[in-house]
Design an enzyme around this catalytic site. Structure first.
Site, PDB file in Angstrom:
ATOM      1  N   GLU A   1      11.232 -15.111  -9.813  1.00 30.73           N
ATOM      2  CA  GLU A   1      10.426 -13.918  -9.520  1.00 30.73           C
ATOM      3  C   GLU A   1       9.870 -13.271 -10.781  1.00 30.73           C
ATOM      4  OE1 GLU A   1      11.766 -11.422  -5.628  1.00 30.73           O
ATOM      5  OE2 GLU A   1      13.274 -11.561  -7.184  1.00 30.73           O
TER       6      GLU A   1
ATOM      7  N   LYS B   1      15.832 -14.727  -8.384  1.00 26.02           N
ATOM      8  CA  LYS B   1      15.594 -13.678  -9.385  1.00 26.02           C
ATOM      9  C   LYS B   1      14.885 -14.267 -10.591  1.00 26.02           C
ATOM     10  CE  LYS B   1      16.170 -10.772  -8.105  1.00 26.02           C
ATOM     11  NZ  LYS B   1      16.606 -10.138  -6.889  1.00 26.02           N
TER      12      LYS B   1
ATOM     13  N   ASN C   1      -2.263   2.453   5.628  1.00 23.63           N
ATOM     14  CA  ASN C   1      -1.351   1.339   5.356  1.00 23.63           C
ATOM     15  C   ASN C   1      -1.195   0.558   6.639  1.00 23.63           C
ATOM     16  OD1 ASN C   1      -0.944   2.432   2.886  1.00 23.63           O
ATOM     17  ND2 ASN C   1       1.230   2.904   3.173  1.00 23.63           N
ATOM     18  N   GLY C   2      -1.035  -0.750   6.536  1.00 23.01           N
ATOM     19  CA  GLY C   2      -0.861  -1.566   7.731  1.00 23.01           C
ATOM     20  C   GLY C   2      -2.073  -2.450   7.940  1.00 23.01           C
TER      21      GLY C   2
ATOM     22  N   CYS D   1       0.814  -1.214   0.000  1.00 22.04           N
ATOM     23  CA  CYS D   1       0.000   0.000   0.000  1.00 22.04           C
ATOM     24  C   CYS D   1       0.851   1.269   0.000  1.00 22.04           C
ATOM     25  CB  CYS D   1      -0.869   0.064   1.240  1.00 22.04           C
ATOM     26  SG  CYS D   1      -1.912  -1.363   1.468  1.00 22.04           S
TER      27      CYS D   1
ATOM     28  N   HIS E   1      22.811 -36.411  -3.875  1.00 21.23           N
ATOM     29  CA  HIS E   1      22.015 -36.935  -2.764  1.00 21.23           C
ATOM     30  C   HIS E   1      20.515 -36.793  -3.009  1.00 21.23           C
ATOM     31  CE1 HIS E   1      25.602 -37.683  -0.497  1.00 21.23           C
ATOM     32  NE2 HIS E   1      25.974 -36.409  -0.555  1.00 21.23           N
TER      33      HIS E   1
ATOM     34  N   ARG F   1       5.722  -0.312  -5.645  1.00 21.16           N
ATOM     35  CA  ARG F   1       5.625  -1.071  -4.399  1.00 21.16           C
ATOM     36  C   ARG F   1       4.688  -2.266  -4.540  1.00 21.16           C
ATOM     37  NH1 ARG F   1       6.729   2.410   0.302  1.00 21.16           N
ATOM     38  NH2 ARG F   1       5.157   1.290   1.454  1.00 21.16           N
TER      39      ARG F   1
ATOM     40  N   LYS G   1       7.389  -4.642  -3.808  1.00 18.80           N
ATOM     41  CA  LYS G   1       8.773  -4.230  -3.592  1.00 18.80           C
ATOM     42  C   LYS G   1       9.098  -4.196  -2.109  1.00 18.80           C
ATOM     43  CE  LYS G   1      12.732  -2.389  -4.820  1.00 18.80           C
ATOM     44  NZ  LYS G   1      13.701  -3.438  -5.200  1.00 18.80           N
TER      45      LYS G   1
ATOM     46  N   TRP H   1      -3.026  -2.781  -1.409  1.00 22.69           N
ATOM     47  CA  TRP H   1      -2.638  -4.189  -1.565  1.00 22.69           C
ATOM     48  C   TRP H   1      -3.574  -4.922  -0.629  1.00 22.69           C
ATOM     49  CZ3 TRP H   1       1.487  -6.996  -3.914  1.00 22.69           C
ATOM     50  CH2 TRP H   1       1.725  -8.278  -3.392  1.00 22.69           C
TER      51      TRP H   1
ATOM     52  N   GLU I   1      20.358 -16.812  -4.916  1.00 25.54           N
ATOM     53  CA  GLU I   1      19.842 -15.525  -5.378  1.00 25.54           C
ATOM     54  C   GLU I   1      19.535 -15.589  -6.877  1.00 25.54           C
ATOM     55  OE1 GLU I   1      18.487 -12.945  -4.429  1.00 25.54           O
ATOM     56  OE2 GLU I   1      18.700 -11.709  -6.216  1.00 25.54           O
TER      57      GLU I   1
HETATM   58  C1  G6P Z   1      10.050  -8.464  -0.723  1.00 23.22           C
HETATM   59  C2  G6P Z   1      10.548  -8.283  -2.137  1.00 23.22           C
HETATM   60  C3  G6P Z   1      11.892  -8.971  -2.276  1.00 23.22           C
HETATM   61  C4  G6P Z   1      12.868  -8.427  -1.247  1.00 23.22           C
HETATM   62  C5  G6P Z   1      12.310  -8.585   0.167  1.00 23.22           C
HETATM   63  C6  G6P Z   1      13.147  -7.862   1.207  1.00 23.22           C
HETATM   64  O1  G6P Z   1       9.720  -9.783  -0.478  1.00 23.22           O
HETATM   65  O2  G6P Z   1       9.633  -8.810  -3.065  1.00 23.22           O
HETATM   66  O3  G6P Z   1      12.399  -8.736  -3.564  1.00 23.22           O
HETATM   67  O4  G6P Z   1      14.090  -9.081  -1.366  1.00 23.22           O
HETATM   68  O5  G6P Z   1      11.010  -8.030   0.234  1.00 23.22           O
HETATM   69  O6  G6P Z   1      13.083  -6.482   0.979  1.00 23.22           O
HETATM   70  P1  G6P Z   1      14.035  -5.433   1.664  1.00 23.22           P
HETATM   71  O7  G6P Z   1      13.488  -4.097   1.267  1.00 23.22           O
HETATM   72  O8  G6P Z   1      13.926  -5.670   3.156  1.00 23.22           O
HETATM   73  O9  G6P Z   1      15.412  -5.680   1.183  1.00 23.22           O
END
Ligand code: G6P
Length: 604
Positions: free
Chosen positions: A487, A484, A99-100, A2, A503, A27, A599, A73, A480
């Site tokens: 995602e 990526k 928000n929240g 949000c 294994h 976001r 985000k 959201w 990672e």
């Molecule tokens: C969300 C995003 C991820 C990110 C994570 C941590 O899940 O979708 O891409 O890595 O938050 O975010 P931060 O802002 O704490 O690095």
């Protein structure tokens, strides 16, 4: 997640609100709305979908010099126009964006309904609007204070009252909120990016604080109605940094920016004379640094994977036992907080609720926690005992790239500083300092030559499922890389330690399941190559991300410049960013705003 934006001043509010909401789009959200206070009262417009859908739904004239807006959201109730914010009371006198999550929303809603109030949405926020409207206090501020006193949970609120059109009243508890100070105009936002086009002067609210915002300025006060004196600070971010420029996607822009952003991050932080890193912001003198017997890194998603990479570098360079844990798990398992452990919270946004709660848990139990955070002045940055800003600049793409690289480099700096007050020799310190200085140029070389990576991405995009493998130093890079890839391409990508293949996962290897193998030229090279033979023998295609000096017989070989072994995983990660990008591009996916992801996850 949000987003909130608010405006009061001499200009037309609607375009400012729409522009602010557009800036907050990154976001993640599913519906949006605004309410504007004009000469003929308040007008509210809401819509499901993107901000441009909201814009299309606006009437030709929506005059007014004060307003609030929101991108939602969904948490309480599905994405729908009725559930979108602003929420209002029945008479449409009070408008609220929030928000929240309000934990006691159900009982508040039931109590309102028992009093005969007709609720028109499924949201927790609607209850807030009704409570403010029903409050018997004389002023809007008092009504908001009385209402927030009844709320449990997290919130950032902006409240507008048609009977007090000269003000917006805001409150914060657990969700970010800032004020932007302009010239005879004021802004409210959940995130600086919504206001940087208009002002660089911002005030961050702390939890438990409220503010009255008028065209002439702001008045901050506590829940006990005591005035808080705080002046505005200047934000570093510029509006230009939030523009796409000549790029097709923010993700690519941010990948390509890394050489410059890293150069900026390292400026002033490397000490040639003592072959160490200068990290004054950690607020730890050498004695304090020597006191720690363990390092525990907490973060979520990619930040957690970078924490794993960081833990490995800290163990190697500083020889302190170190590990990383998802902050989302840590906060719920009643963790034992040790006085001689250095806790590190790592976060791009500085607003991830799970990480922020983990910080509070450590602090409540008397632990020492520092932060590796990108967004200056964010919640986590302000709560930790000290820290290291990442200085990656704004990151808009949901899939984090440059902030990850900065996190990894931040951990190398930390490892260097911790190592040099222990047993890391000046020679080894100098070796790492030299390697750090080379990194921006080396990353520049990788991103400048993306043709091979794009070719590999085309191949991988065909496969419904793929593995990313790496071992010891290379494993966080593989994790990672897989994160990526899944995602943004929506392809199933899973990371394994190369050593673990035999294994279990080897059973899945076939011509349909390709593997991306992270293979540094280090002491484990022979073993890594052995694992590649096992994959090839079962008909699996391999894309190797490796060094020039490594001879592998794979379908494709992507090479990166050689650094020191401790830093190689960082350079080996850069092609995985481009692999994900080019695969999603080939598949025609929405690269910067992948489905179901936000985000910054500011709620649990
Ligand atoms: C969300 C995003 C991820 C990110 C994570 C941590 O899940 O979708 O891409 O890595 O938050 O975010 P931060 O802002 O704490 O690095």
């Amino acid at each position: 997640m949000c987003g909130i934006v608010g405006y009061i001043g001499g200009q037309a509010a609607t375009p400012i609100l729409i522009d602010g909401l557009t800036q907050l789009e990154y976001r993640g959200y599913d519906s949006a709305g605004i309410a504007v206070l004009g000469p003929s009262g308040a007008r509210r417009v809401r819509s499901v979908g993107r901000v441009r859908d909201l814009e299309a739904a606006l009437p030709k004239r929506l005059a007014g010099k004060a307003g609030i807006g929101h991108t939602r959201w969904a948490t309480h109730g599905a994405p729908s126009e009725a559930n979108a914010h602003p929420q209002a009371d029945g008479a449409e006198r009070i408008f609220v964006v929030h928000n929240g999550i309000i934990d006691n929303a159900r009982s508040l809603r039931e109590a309102l309904q028992a009093d005969g109030v007709q609720l028109t949405s499924d949201t927790d926020t609607e209850a807030i609007a009704h409570l403010v409207a029903a409050a018997e206090e004389d002023t809007l501020e008092q009504a908001v204070l009385a209402t927030v006193g009844r709320l449990t949970g997290t919130f950032a609120l902006a409240v507008m009252d048609t009977e007090h059109p000269d003000r917006i009243v805001v409150a914060r508890n657990g969700s970010p909120l800032i004020l932007g100070v302009g010239d005879h105009e004021m802004f409210v936002a959940s995130d600086v990016s919504a206001v940087v086009r208009h002002t660089s002067q911002v005030v961050h609210l702390d939890d438990g604080e409220c503010a009255t915002v008028t065209a002439g300025g702001f008045h901050l006060f506590t829940a006990e109605a005591e005035t808080v004196g705080r002046s505005a600070t200047t934000v570093e971010m510029t509006a230009a940094e939030l523009e796409l420029g000549n790029h097709e996607h923010f993700m690519l822009k941010e990948i390509l920016e890394q050489p410059q952003s890293l150069e900026r991050m390292l400026t002033g932080r490397l000490d040639d004379r003592f072959a160490t890193a200068r990290l004054d912001g950690l607020n730890l003198d050498p004695q304090a640094m020597r006191r720690f017997k363990r390092v525990k890194i907490l973060g979520c998603g990619s930040a957690y994977y970078m924490g794993q990479l960081g833990a490995s570098v800290i163990e190697e360079l500083a020889r302190i036992p170190a590990d990383a844990e998802p902050a989302s798990e840590f906060r719920y398992r009643n963790p034992i907080i040790e006085p001689d452990t250095l806790y590190v919270a790592v976060s791009q946004s500085g607003e991830t609720a799970d990480t922020a709660f983990a910080v509070q848990e450590v602090k409540r139990k008397g632990g020492t926690i520092v932060g590796l955070v990108n967004v200056v002045g964010s919640t986590i940055a302000r709560e930790v005992d000290g820290g290291l800003y990442l200085h990656a600049g704004p990151e808009v793409s949901v899939a984090s790239t440059k902030a990850n690289t900065h996190m990894a480099v931040g951990f190398v700096l930390m490892a260097l500083a911790l190592g040099r007050v222990r047993d890391l020799s000046i020679t080894d310190g100098a070796r790492i300092v030299r390697a750090l200085k080379e990194l921006p140029r080396q990353i520049g070389e990788i991103v400048a030559d993306g043709a091979k990576i794009a070719e590999a991405a085309q191949l991988l995009a065909q496969a419904p499922s793929l593995f990313f493998i790496g071992r010891v130093r290379g494993y966080p890079t593989a994790r990672e890389g897989a994160q990526k890839f899944k995602e943004i391409s929506y392809r199933h990508a899973e990371a394994y330690q190369t050593s673990e293949l035999k294994h279990g996962p080897l059973a899945l290897i076939s011509p349909e399941l390709p593997t991306v193998a992270v293979i540094p030229d280090d002491e484990l090279l022979d073993r890594n190559i052995g694992a590649l033979h096992e994959i090839s023998a079962r008909g699996g295609d391999i894309v190797a991300i490796t060094h020039d000096t490594v001879e592998v017989d794979t379908r494709l070989k992507i090479t990166v410049p050689k650094s020191e072994p401790e830093l190689d995983p960082i350079l080996l990660m850069i092609p995985t960013q481009l692999l994900a990008y080019h695969a999603a591009l080939a598949l025609g996916e929405n690269i910067d705003k992948p489905r179901n992801l936000a985000k910054s996850v500011t709620v649990e």
